[in-house]
Design an enzyme around this catalytic site. Structure first.
Site, PDB file in Angstrom:
ATOM      1  N   THR A 156       0.977  -0.970   0.028  1.00 54.44           N
ATOM      2  CA  THR A 156      -0.033   0.045   0.137  1.00 54.44           C
ATOM      3  C   THR A 156       0.998   1.212   0.017  1.00 54.44           C
ATOM      4  OG1 THR A 156      -1.774  -1.072   1.224  1.00 54.44           O
ATOM      5  CG2 THR A 156      -1.661   1.369   1.221  1.00 54.44           C
ATOM      6  N   LYS A 173      -6.694   1.423  -3.701  1.00 53.33           N
ATOM      7  CA  LYS A 173      -6.175   0.968  -2.466  1.00 53.33           C
ATOM      8  C   LYS A 173      -6.361   2.130  -1.492  1.00 53.33           C
ATOM      9  CE  LYS A 173      -5.125  -1.761   0.988  1.00 53.33           C
ATOM     10  NZ  LYS A 173      -4.042  -2.412   1.199  1.00 53.33           N
ATOM     11  N   LYS A 176       0.540   5.208   8.782  1.00 55.78           N
ATOM     12  CA  LYS A 176       0.943   5.500   7.322  1.00 55.78           C
ATOM     13  C   LYS A 176      -0.046   5.701   6.123  1.00 55.78           C
ATOM     14  CE  LYS A 176       2.094   2.269   4.740  1.00 55.78           C
ATOM     15  NZ  LYS A 176       1.581   1.376   3.800  1.00 55.78           N
TER      16      LYS A 176
END
Length: 287
Positions: free
Chosen positions: A75, A151, A219
């Site tokens: 990701t 995503k 993150k």
């Protein structure tokens, strides 16, 4: 491997590498060794910088056969995905931008959701391994960065649902609900979410095994806000969710399972989630 594929692999975790070998894989002593002579490489790390380091600082890209396909499942930002794809193309390789969702449970069950973009030739080469690990595969286009975009947008929902689940569980306990009963009721009703059903049970544990950490979700929510900024879109719920996760890190929980964001709410409401029932008479909120 259960699908009949022979695999060479490397992980910086000795425990993970030992488990891989015990399951029948050929464990390598380095990423370069694992990739040597391969024409298909699957890479899953946490960040774009880690992906660059794994591919270009260790000799992996040079050790692959020319014309190889790299399936990048991390990701990362759409920009990072495009840049890494370009760097691989310069070296004569193709990249499939293929982030996945479903967590550790989905990985073990081979039921991940894969969001895939990249050249059709790369998709054809990688399709058997994608089918082996995925329950659903979405083909989103020919260009790297599209898979990453889907995503990142997905992570907005995941992060908000995670923090909402923590808020719900802490609120319920403060109001006098039994945590286990509350989790069961909401999971069977209109308020359910995948994140609640997956993380909720771990919110009731004092120190659950980390399957995805608070730092990783910080993150990911950072990527959501970064992408929103690039699109000039205000994302107030995503921003709030990231703030709550950052507070969990401030409590020393950065390396803990992300379900432990519930501890932030406990610190605000002076309750402690547990498997024990809370008696109605203990709640100051009840009539």
């Amino acid at each position: 491997m259960k699908a009949g594929m022979a695999l060479h692999g490397f992980d910086i975790s000795k425990r993970a590498l030992d488990e891989f070998a015990e399951a029948g894989g050929t464990a390598a002593s380095s990423a370069k060794e694992a990739a040597s002579g391969a024409d298909l490489l699957m890479l899953m790390v946490e960040t774009g910088d880690q992906a660059r380091a794994a591919l270009f600082s260790t000799g992996v890209a040079e050790s692959l056969e020319k014309g190889s396909t790299v399936v990048l499942c991390s990701t990362i930002s759409p920009m990072d995905a495009r840049e890494i794809a370009n760097e691989l193309e310069v070296r004569g390789h193709m990249m499939l931008d293929a982030p996945v969702s479903g967590g550790q449970a989905g990985a073990k069950a081979g039921s991940l959701t894969a969001m895939v973009s990249g050249p059709s030739e790369a998709r054809k080469k990688a399709w058997p391994i994608l089918e082996a690990i995925s329950g659903k595969i979405y083909v989103l286009g020919e260009s790297a960065g599209l898979g990453a975009t889907y995503k990142v947008v997905h992570q907005l929902a995941a992060g908000v649902h995670l923090v909402a689940a923590a808020e719900l569980m802490s609120f319920g306990e403060k109001a006098g609900c039994d945590p286990k009963t509350l989790l069961e009721i909401v999971s069977a009703s209109a308020g359910r979410s995948w994140m609640l059903q997956d993380r909720g049970p771990r919110m009731l544990q004092d120190d659950p095994k980390a399957t995805s950490t608070v730092d990783i979700f910080i993150k990911d929510m950072g990527l959501v806000l970064e992408t929103g900024n690039d699109c000039a879109v205000a994302l107030p719920m995503a921003r709030t969710a990231r703030q709550m996760l950052a507070k969990a890190r401030d409590l020393g929980l950065g390396a803990s399972d992300d379900s432990q964001v519930v501890r932030v709410y406990e610190s605000l409401t002076d309750v402690s989630s547990s498997a024990n029932s809370v008696k109605s008479s203990d709640s100051e909120c009840l009539p």
